[in-house]
Motif scaffolding. Structure first.
Motif, PDB file in Angstrom:
ATOM      1  N   ARG A  20      37.393  51.480  47.302  1.00 30.97           N
ATOM      2  CA  ARG A  20      38.406  50.490  47.667  1.00 30.97           C
ATOM      3  C   ARG A  20      37.864  49.065  47.544  1.00 30.97           C
ATOM      4  O   ARG A  20      38.582  48.150  47.114  1.00 30.97           O
ATOM      5  N   GLU A  21      36.605  48.881  47.944  1.00 29.20           N
ATOM      6  CA  GLU A  21      35.995  47.555  47.824  1.00 29.20           C
ATOM      7  C   GLU A  21      35.931  47.133  46.353  1.00 29.20           C
ATOM      8  O   GLU A  21      36.221  45.995  46.004  1.00 29.20           O
ATOM      9  N   HIS A  22      35.566  48.091  45.503  1.00 34.67           N
ATOM     10  CA  HIS A  22      35.512  47.800  44.071  1.00 34.67           C
ATOM     11  C   HIS A  22      36.910  47.512  43.516  1.00 34.67           C
ATOM     12  O   HIS A  22      37.096  46.612  42.692  1.00 34.67           O
ATOM     13  N   LEU A  23      37.897  48.266  43.979  1.00 28.55           N
ATOM     14  CA  LEU A  23      39.269  48.054  43.534  1.00 28.55           C
ATOM     15  C   LEU A  23      39.739  46.637  43.861  1.00 28.55           C
ATOM     16  O   LEU A  23      40.364  45.964  43.035  1.00 28.55           O
ATOM     17  N   GLU A  24      39.462  46.190  45.083  1.00 34.71           N
ATOM     18  CA  GLU A  24      39.877  44.844  45.469  1.00 34.71           C
ATOM     19  C   GLU A  24      39.196  43.789  44.618  1.00 34.71           C
ATOM     20  O   GLU A  24      39.789  42.756  44.287  1.00 34.71           O
ATOM     21  N   LYS A  25      37.956  44.039  44.244  1.00 33.86           N
ATOM     22  CA  LYS A  25      37.253  43.099  43.367  1.00 33.86           C
ATOM     23  C   LYS A  25      37.895  43.082  41.981  1.00 33.86           C
ATOM     24  O   LYS A  25      38.070  42.024  41.373  1.00 33.86           O
ATOM     25  N   MET A  26      38.268  44.254  41.501  1.00 34.41           N
ATOM     26  CA  MET A  26      38.868  44.359  40.168  1.00 34.41           C
ATOM     27  C   MET A  26      40.175  43.583  40.073  1.00 34.41           C
ATOM     28  O   MET A  26      40.414  42.852  39.110  1.00 34.41           O
ATOM     29  N   VAL A  27      41.050  43.771  41.054  1.00 38.34           N
ATOM     30  CA  VAL A  27      42.390  43.178  40.951  1.00 38.34           C
ATOM     31  C   VAL A  27      42.360  41.657  41.064  1.00 38.34           C
ATOM     32  O   VAL A  27      43.366  41.004  40.781  1.00 38.34           O
ATOM     33  N   GLN A  28      41.229  41.097  41.494  1.00 37.96           N
ATOM     34  CA  GLN A  28      41.093  39.647  41.541  1.00 37.96           C
ATOM     35  C   GLN A  28      40.532  39.084  40.246  1.00 37.96           C
ATOM     36  O   GLN A  28      40.490  37.870  40.052  1.00 37.96           O
ATOM     37  N   ASP A  29      40.119  39.975  39.345  1.00 38.69           N
ATOM     38  CA  ASP A  29      39.548  39.553  38.070  1.00 38.69           C
ATOM     39  C   ASP A  29      40.660  39.083  37.130  1.00 38.69           C
ATOM     40  O   ASP A  29      41.792  39.582  37.197  1.00 38.69           O
ATOM     41  N   PRO A  30      40.375  38.112  36.242  1.00 34.15           N
ATOM     42  CA  PRO A  30      41.402  37.654  35.289  1.00 34.15           C
ATOM     43  C   PRO A  30      42.020  38.773  34.458  1.00 34.15           C
ATOM     44  O   PRO A  30      43.171  38.654  34.019  1.00 34.15           O
ATOM     45  N   ALA A  31      41.296  39.867  34.250  1.00 31.71           N
ATOM     46  CA  ALA A  31      41.837  40.972  33.457  1.00 31.71           C
ATOM     47  C   ALA A  31      43.041  41.617  34.131  1.00 31.71           C
ATOM     48  O   ALA A  31      43.875  42.232  33.465  1.00 31.71           O
ATOM     49  N   PHE A  32      43.137  41.483  35.468  1.00 24.29           N
ATOM     50  CA  PHE A  32      44.229  42.120  36.206  1.00 24.29           C
ATOM     51  C   PHE A  32      45.148  41.114  36.902  1.00 24.29           C
ATOM     52  O   PHE A  32      46.296  41.436  37.208  1.00 24.29           O
ATOM     53  N   ARG A  33      44.661  39.919  37.155  1.00 27.55           N
ATOM     54  CA  ARG A  33      45.398  38.971  37.968  1.00 27.55           C
ATOM     55  C   ARG A  33      46.767  38.630  37.395  1.00 27.55           C
ATOM     56  O   ARG A  33      47.704  38.343  38.123  1.00 27.55           O
ATOM     57  N   THR A  34      46.891  38.680  36.066  1.00 28.62           N
ATOM     58  CA  THR A  34      48.145  38.282  35.424  1.00 28.62           C
ATOM     59  C   THR A  34      49.122  39.435  35.245  1.00 28.62           C
ATOM     60  O   THR A  34      50.188  39.250  34.665  1.00 28.62           O
ATOM     61  N   SER A  35      48.757  40.631  35.702  1.00 35.15           N
ATOM     62  CA  SER A  35      49.648  41.786  35.513  1.00 35.15           C
ATOM     63  C   SER A  35      49.902  42.471  36.844  1.00 35.15           C
ATOM     64  O   SER A  35      49.120  43.308  37.296  1.00 35.15           O
ATOM     65  N   LYS A  36      51.015  42.115  37.468  1.00 35.68           N
ATOM     66  CA  LYS A  36      51.371  42.690  38.765  1.00 35.68           C
ATOM     67  C   LYS A  36      51.579  44.190  38.673  1.00 35.68           C
ATOM     68  O   LYS A  36      51.148  44.945  39.535  1.00 35.68           O
TER      69      LYS A  36
END
Length: 417
Positions: A20-36
């Motif tokens: 879960r900690e890794h997941l939260e880090k991932m979704v803050q990355d530019p690769a994911f931030r622009t895709s809800k």
């Protein structure tokens, strides 16, 4: 200990807190931030797997619980989950292809499913293998020392291949989107797009002698019905998203010369004279039955049919009101390639304003317009295309549009009903 092999049940030996900690880090990355939707998709499948409910991770379930689809929606028509999964795999490949994320634990979707698999970082995995291996010689061999680099290279190749595959699939699937195909001739034509909005008619049109089209009674009031305004906004949104410049004018001040210079979108049916003129040679046309007091969409293969009609002898102030009965309105959408103007023309108009609003909703909703994905004329940008819709009006509100017929507009074409 984790392996890189695909297992029937995804490995979950990593601590859920770490995942879960890794997941939260991932979704803050530019690769994911622009895709809800990629973030929503990833969160859902990860939490379901950590809860031991990966057997519930199926296309329909995801469509309902993540993307708000109706439980009975047709997955063969609505590909939202499959398209989102392709996008998610692409973003995962982009994320893990970044050098700064090489040493992190990995989340990947098991091929052929939407179930995630959790893998330890490559370096951690190498250390675990080294500890488990028996001592063979006192002098370190150069081969084990080279393994971490080999694994990093392998992961880089896999990430690059996944990114390439995802990109190719995305651009391969996108052109098959029905909404894109419908608007493609307008989008591909250079120059701005003219939206010509019908003037408000003062009562129904009337025929004059043997005139090919009814005559519109104009009003000087510079107003537009609510349904037409909503449709203008929807069309403007579609064209603007494709970086098309849009010019909006009243139909009354839009000359034939204007229509010859640009691709045109005509909003309105009986309140737009150009809509009446430019559709008169096609299979479906706008017509008036004076004896029966009807305006209707005429099928020139069945000219006697009045099924798609709206009565003109009823008080307009009670039509579709809260206290009035449920009504049925109809709309005609025509994409005309070989028009009198020499430009591609799109006509969007209902018999009454509710039909126009429903037609705008149909053209702007990728899921609804997918209903005509199988019509051959849709895929040919040089072909005329006509769509007949209906909507039920209740309490002054148009219901969802439903396709009644679609064809290439020629009299010899059999409609799909």
């Amino acid at each position: 200990m984790f392996t890189s092999e695909i297992q029937e049940r995804p490995a979950t030996e990593l601590a859920p807190e770490a995942i879960r900690e890794h997941l939260e880090k991932m979704v803050q990355d530019p690769a994911f931030r622009t895709s809800k939707r990629s973030v929503q998709f990833l969160r859902y499948v990860v939490e379901k797997t950590l809860a031991g409910a990966e057997d519930q991770i199926k296309e329909r379930t995801i469509g309902v619980e993540v993307f708000g689809r109706d439980p009975s929606y047709d997955t063969n028509v609505d590909h939202v989950v499959r398209t989102a999964a392709i996008e998610l795999r692409k973003r995962l490949a982009i994320y893990y292809g970044d050098e700064q994320h090489k040493s992190e634990l990995r989340i990947q979707l098991v091929p052929g499913s939407y179930i995630p698999q959790f893998l330890p970082p490559p370096s951690e995995k190498t250390e675990q293998i080294s500890v488990a291996a028996p001592d063979r010689v006192d002098t370190p061999s150069p081969e084990p020392a080279a393994r971490p680099k080999t694994r990093i290279y392998l992961w880089s190749c896999i990430a690059a291949l996944s990114l390439l595959t995802g990109t190719l699939l995305y651009h391969w699937i996108r052109p098959l989107d029905a909404q894109y195909l419908f608007w493609k001739p307008v989008i591909d034509t250079p120059g701005p797009v003219l939206i010509a909005v019908g003037d408000v008619p003062d009562g129904p049109p009337t025929p004059v002698n043997d005139a090919p089209i009814p005559v519109i009674h104009r009003t000087s009031a510079p107003t537009v019905p609510f349904g037409d305004t909503v449709t203008i906004a929807r069309v403007l949104g579609i064209l603007s998203s494709r970086r098309k410049t849009v010019i909006i004018r009243r139909e009354e001040v839009s000359s034939f010369s204007d229509l010859r210079q640009n691709p045109v979108v005509l909003i309105g049916a009986f309140n737009n004279e150009w809509s009446l003129r430019l559709t008169r040679q096609l299979r479906y046309t706008l017509a008036l039955d004076r004896e029966r007091h009807l305006i209707y969409i005429k099928d020139n293969l069945h000219p006697e049919d009045r099924s798609w009609s709206w009565p003109t002898d009823q008080p307009t102030e009670n039509q579709g009101s809260v206290s009035g009965p449920r009504l049925q309105d109809y709309a005609l959408i025509s994409r005309i390639w070989n028009s009198d103007t020499g430009q591609v023309v799109v006509v969007i108009g209902g018999l009454y304003t509710y039909g126009t609003e429903a037609a705008g909703e149909f053209l702007s909703d990728p899921q609804r317009i997918a209903a005509i994905a199988g019509v051959p004329a849709l895929k040919n940008p040089h072909s005329n295309l006509q769509i007949v819709l209906t909507t039920t009006v209740t309490d002054g509100t148009a219901g969802p549009p439903r396709v009644l017929a679609a064809s290439d507009g020629s009299v010899g074409q059999t409609s799909q009903k």
